[in-house]
Design a protein around this motif. Structure first.
Motif, mmCIF file in Angstrom:
data_model
loop_
_atom_site.group_PDB
_atom_site.id
_atom_site.type_symbol
_atom_site.label_atom_id
_atom_site.label_comp_id
_atom_site.label_asym_id
_atom_site.label_seq_id
_atom_site.Cartn_x
_atom_site.Cartn_y
_atom_site.Cartn_z
ATOM 1 N N ALA A 302 0.816 -1.210 0.000
ATOM 2 C CA ALA A 302 0.000 0.000 0.000
ATOM 3 C C ALA A 302 0.855 1.269 0.000
ATOM 4 O O ALA A 302 1.863 1.363 0.709
ATOM 5 C CB ALA A 302 -0.926 -0.004 1.200
ATOM 6 N N GLN A 303 0.440 2.237 -0.805
ATOM 7 C CA GLN A 303 1.050 3.559 -0.898
ATOM 8 C C GLN A 303 -0.030 4.609 -0.604
ATOM 9 O O GLN A 303 -1.219 4.285 -0.568
ATOM 10 C CB GLN A 303 1.640 3.770 -2.296
ATOM 11 C CG GLN A 303 2.672 2.741 -2.714
ATOM 12 C CD GLN A 303 3.951 2.827 -1.900
ATOM 13 O OE1 GLN A 303 4.382 3.914 -1.526
ATOM 14 N NE2 GLN A 303 4.564 1.676 -1.631
ATOM 15 N N PRO A 304 0.364 5.871 -0.386
ATOM 16 C CA PRO A 304 -0.643 6.906 -0.107
ATOM 17 C C PRO A 304 -1.763 6.973 -1.143
ATOM 18 O O PRO A 304 -2.920 7.224 -0.796
ATOM 19 C CB PRO A 304 0.188 8.189 -0.096
ATOM 20 C CG PRO A 304 1.543 7.744 0.360
ATOM 21 C CD PRO A 304 1.738 6.390 -0.240
ATOM 22 N N LEU A 305 -1.438 6.727 -2.422
ATOM 23 C CA LEU A 305 -2.455 6.767 -3.463
ATOM 24 C C LEU A 305 -3.573 5.760 -3.202
ATOM 25 O O LEU A 305 -4.746 6.021 -3.515
ATOM 26 C CB LEU A 305 -1.800 6.477 -4.822
ATOM 27 C CG LEU A 305 -2.724 6.368 -6.041
ATOM 28 C CD1 LEU A 305 -3.390 7.715 -6.329
ATOM 29 C CD2 LEU A 305 -1.954 5.879 -7.260
ATOM 30 N N CYS A 306 -3.224 4.631 -2.606
ATOM 31 C CA CYS A 306 -4.192 3.552 -2.404
ATOM 32 C C CYS A 306 -5.303 3.945 -1.435
ATOM 33 O O CYS A 306 -6.417 3.426 -1.520
ATOM 34 C CB CYS A 306 -3.483 2.300 -1.889
ATOM 35 S SG CYS A 306 -2.165 1.687 -2.972
ATOM 36 N N SER A 307 -5.024 4.848 -0.517
ATOM 37 C CA SER A 307 -6.015 5.244 0.473
ATOM 38 C C SER A 307 -6.947 6.341 -0.025
ATOM 39 O O SER A 307 -7.935 6.652 0.634
ATOM 40 C CB SER A 307 -5.326 5.713 1.754
ATOM 41 O OG SER A 307 -4.532 6.853 1.503
#
Length: 342
Positions: A302-307
């Motif tokens: 998970a990366q910030p974009l995923c949230s």
């Protein structure tokens, strides 16, 4: 008008939300359980499509929506080119003749007060077919023989049969009207392991022999691999990966699919070649799903974009459609201990 060239079933943006209410006398809505939340897929004629995922991911709800045992909140279910989400009365009855279901629990899905002959013959009575008693009995006994039951046991009651035999009764009842689509909702999960293979082999043989189109729902990836031509993986009300059996098992692209395959037991653990990495965390509540990608709270990539952004279901050049911003590479799949990826 039916479309003989297109898919038998086409589902688009299917949604089912169950309202959460508070109060006894005056109830007010305080939220909703998002059991199915924007599911889209096709079922081609003559194929077996598997839907797999953890308990509570929306598999059975999707099947009940397709059977019209539940009404969809929104979305479309096209059966032979006709949207059936709002069909009622005689038209719904006619559709149900073409769409039949094998239920999960063979113990509770059969009426204990009726004989096997009456249970299997009930679809004929409901739809006004085979009105002559002798003709109906002959057809019911033929169905019993087709599924491996003794036709002479026509007058016995469900409690006189084993679990595997009861599920065969359910299969015979589902086949009585020659349906165009057969939905099998975890048909072996309530059976002993020793009996499961017999029922699965029966279903696979019937699918091939009768040319059935089957929607097969299960949580066991080994069973799905044995039964299905294509596989859809669901997580928290959404499809995260869908594609041909060979492509998905050989090279899973979504981290959730990879984790499920890595968790499949093998007789010799040394064959994994690397230490398993169990999937951490609990499945979030469907009443309050995470923003963005619903798997990001448990995803090791998970990366910030995923949230913040929900990834679309799209082709990642691997033979499957995957909803992931950062799909797995072959090296990562191998590191997870998925044998079929090598």
């Amino acid at each position: 008008m039916s479309d003989e060239q297109g898919p038998l079933v086409r589902i688009r943006d299917l949604v089912k939300h169950f309202p959460l209410t508070r109060g006894i006398i005056v109830q007010r809505k305080i939220g909703a359980v998002r059991a199915v939340d924007g599911v889209s897929f096709d079922v081609q004629r003559g194929e077996t499509l598997g839907i797999v995922g953890e308990t509570g991911c929306g598999k059975s709800t999707t099947a009940k929506l397709l059977m019209r045992l539940l009404d969809a909140t929104s979305g479309e279910i096209d059966f032979e080119g006709m949207d059936i989400t709002r069909v009622k009365g005689a038209r719904l009855k006619a559709i149900r003749r073409d769409v039949q279901m094998i239920f999960q629990d063979p113990y509770s899905s059969l009426n204990p007060r009726k004989t096997v002959g009456s249970i299997i013959g009930e679809p004929f009575a409901i739809h006004g077919l085979l009105r002559e008693r002798g003709e109906r009995k002959r057809e019911v006994q033929r169905l019993m023989e087709t599924v491996g039951l003794n036709p002479e046991h026509y007058n016995r009651y469900p409690h006189e049969f084993s679990g595997g035999q009861r599920q065969r009764i359910g299969v015979a009842r589902a086949l009585a009207l020659n349906p165009k689509l057969l939905i099998a909702d975890e048909p072996v999960s309530a059976l002993d392991v020793s009996i499961q293979a017999q029922v699965l082999n029966l279903l696979r043989d019937l699918q091939r022999r009768l040319g059935l189109t089957v929607l097969f729902i299960a949580h066991d990836l080994s069973v799905v691999r044995h039964m299905c031509d294509r596989v859809a993986v669901m997580y928290l009300g959404k499809i995260v990966e869908i594609g041909p059996n060979e492509s998905l098992y050989a090279f899973p692209r979504h981290p959730y699919t990879g984790a499920l395959l890595a968790a499949v037991p093998v007789a010799d653990p040394s064959l994994h070649g690397s230490e398993r990495r169990p999937l951490g965390g609990d499945v979030p509540s469907p009443a309050n799903p995470p923003s963005g990608c619903r798997f990001h709270t448990r995803c090791p990539k998970a990366q910030p974009l995923c949230s913040t952004q929900d990834p679309p279901l799209e082709d990642k050049d691997s033979g499957t459609l995957v909803a992931c911003h950062y799909p797995l590479s072959r090296e990562e799949v191998a590191e997870m201990g998925v044998r079929s990826a090598r």
